[in-house]
Motif scaffolding. Structure first.
Motif, PDB file in Angstrom:
ATOM      1  N   ILE A  60       0.867  -1.175   0.000  1.00 15.62           N
ATOM      2  CA  ILE A  60       0.000   0.000   0.000  1.00 15.62           C
ATOM      3  C   ILE A  60       0.904   1.225   0.000  1.00 15.62           C
ATOM      4  N   ARG A  61       0.716   2.097  -0.980  1.00 16.27           N
ATOM      5  CA  ARG A  61       1.492   3.323  -1.035  1.00 16.27           C
ATOM      6  C   ARG A  61       0.543   4.509  -1.177  1.00 16.27           C
ATOM      7  N   LEU A  62       0.773   5.519  -0.336  1.00 16.54           N
ATOM      8  CA  LEU A  62       0.010   6.764  -0.371  1.00 16.54           C
ATOM      9  C   LEU A  62       0.933   7.873  -0.851  1.00 16.54           C
ATOM     10  N   ASP A  63       0.641   8.411  -2.026  1.00 16.69           N
ATOM     11  CA  ASP A  63       1.468   9.481  -2.572  1.00 16.69           C
ATOM     12  C   ASP A  63       2.950   9.073  -2.584  1.00 16.69           C
ATOM     13  N   GLY A  64       3.178   7.784  -2.870  1.00 12.15           N
ATOM     14  CA  GLY A  64       4.534   7.263  -2.963  1.00 12.15           C
ATOM     15  C   GLY A  64       5.123   6.739  -1.673  1.00 12.15           C
ATOM     16  N   GLN A  65       4.438   6.951  -0.538  1.00 13.08           N
ATOM     17  CA  GLN A  65       4.954   6.522   0.764  1.00 13.08           C
ATOM     18  C   GLN A  65       4.318   5.207   1.194  1.00 13.08           C
ATOM     19  N   ASN A  66       5.138   4.315   1.718  1.00 12.81           N
ATOM     20  CA  ASN A  66       4.665   3.009   2.159  1.00 12.81           C
ATOM     21  C   ASN A  66       3.829   3.127   3.436  1.00 12.81           C
ATOM     22  N   LEU A  67       2.660   2.481   3.455  1.00 13.45           N
ATOM     23  CA  LEU A  67       1.796   2.491   4.649  1.00 13.45           C
ATOM     24  C   LEU A  67       1.854   1.179   5.428  1.00 13.45           C
ATOM     25  N   VAL A  68       2.322   0.117   4.816  1.00 10.19           N
ATOM     26  CA  VAL A  68       2.318  -1.193   5.470  1.00 10.19           C
ATOM     27  C   VAL A  68       3.256  -1.169   6.682  1.00 10.19           C
ATOM     28  N   GLY A  69       2.715  -1.599   7.826  1.00 12.40           N
ATOM     29  CA  GLY A  69       3.496  -1.627   9.052  1.00 12.40           C
ATOM     30  C   GLY A  69       3.337  -0.381   9.904  1.00 12.40           C
ATOM     31  N   LYS A  70       2.692   0.658   9.358  1.00 11.85           N
ATOM     32  CA  LYS A  70       2.459   1.884  10.125  1.00 11.85           C
ATOM     33  C   LYS A  70       1.253   1.699  11.052  1.00 11.85           C
ATOM     34  N   LYS A  71       1.268   2.406  12.175  1.00 11.68           N
ATOM     35  CA  LYS A  71       0.154   2.360  13.122  1.00 11.68           C
ATOM     36  C   LYS A  71      -0.945   3.328  12.658  1.00 11.68           C
TER      37      LYS A  71
END
Length: 252
Positions: A60-71
């Motif tokens: 999962i990427r939001l505006d190029g940033q990885n979201l997987v593993g984030k709280k």
């Protein structure tokens, strides 16, 4: 670059594969629907996008940033906000204070400022009041600002939950069945409000919805889930005329 890019996303709970190889792409400013029958995995997908569940596999990427593993709170600060199928307001707080909860992401003050009610605290509170009222006006809720959230009619509670999510200044707004329980007039008003939110704030919107009138009226593109797998995608006209979708979701 897409605002949201989901690649072969999957999650398993024991032996149950709830979502399997889901891929989606939403461009900045898009208004996209995720539809499917009950139990298809739609809310599970939302829970992965917001960090409630960690995917078993995929990206999962939001505006190029990885979201997987984030709280969840980290993902919120990165620009993802959501509403819920079951309304989750603070019923004993006023309408204004519910929206101000969302604003604390951007306008904050220290414990000392809060305890001593320093000038800086009062200034920041006034700024939050101003910004909260500005958002409430978009939803035609500014005249309800001093009322308790619990005392609002159901349709207005739905709109307040979206207003609170918008207060976090999201890049991506996830709406989980925003029209659930609304009458036709309220649904029509909601459609107008969602369009206005996108126009005014430039936010990208992904929504889960069973109300096909709303889906056809505002969504530019649809993804259809069935048993956790992507069944179809395309414009509303293409998808809602797809025999596989009609059979799985709309009935024969």
């Amino acid at each position: 670059m897409a605002m949201l890019e989901v690649t072969k996303l999957g999650i398993s709970f024991g032996g149950l594969r709830a979502v399997d190889e889901l891929s989606m792409k939403i461009e900045k400013g898009g208004l996209v629907g995720l539809i499917g029958p009950n139990g298809a995995g739609k809310t599970t997908a939302f829970n992965m996008l917001t960090g409630v569940y960690r995917p078993t596999d995929g990206g999962i990427r939001l505006d190029g940033q990885n979201l997987v593993g984030k709280k969840p709170h980290e993902i919120c600060k990165m620009g993802v906000a959501r509403t819920f199928q079951n309304i989750r307001l603070f019923p004993k707080l006023t309408v204004l204070d519910n929206v101000k909860v969302g604003l604390h992401n951007q306008v904050g003050y220290s414990l000392i400022e809060s305890m001593l009610h320093l000038g800086s605290y009062r200034k920041k509170e006034q700024e939050m009041d101003r910004r909260a009222l500005e958002i409430l006006k978009v939803f035609d809720l500014d005249r309800e600002a001093g009322n308790l959230a619990a005392n609002l009619p159901y349709g207005k509670q739905r709109k307040l939950e979206i207003a609170r999510a918008l207060a976090t200044d999201p890049k991506l707004l996830l709406l989980d069945e925003p029209a659930a329980g609304m009458n036709p007039n309220e649904t029509g008003e909601l459609m107008d409000t969602i369009r206005l939110v996108r126009e005014k704030y430039g936010v990208t919107i992904l929504l889960i919805e069973h109300d096909m009138k709303l889906v056809q009226g505002i969504c530019e593109y649809l993804y259809v889930l069935n048993f956790g797998k992507l069944l179809a995608e395309g414009t509303p006209k293409e998808v809602l005329n797809d025999p596989a979708v009609i059979k799985a979701y709309l009935g024969d």
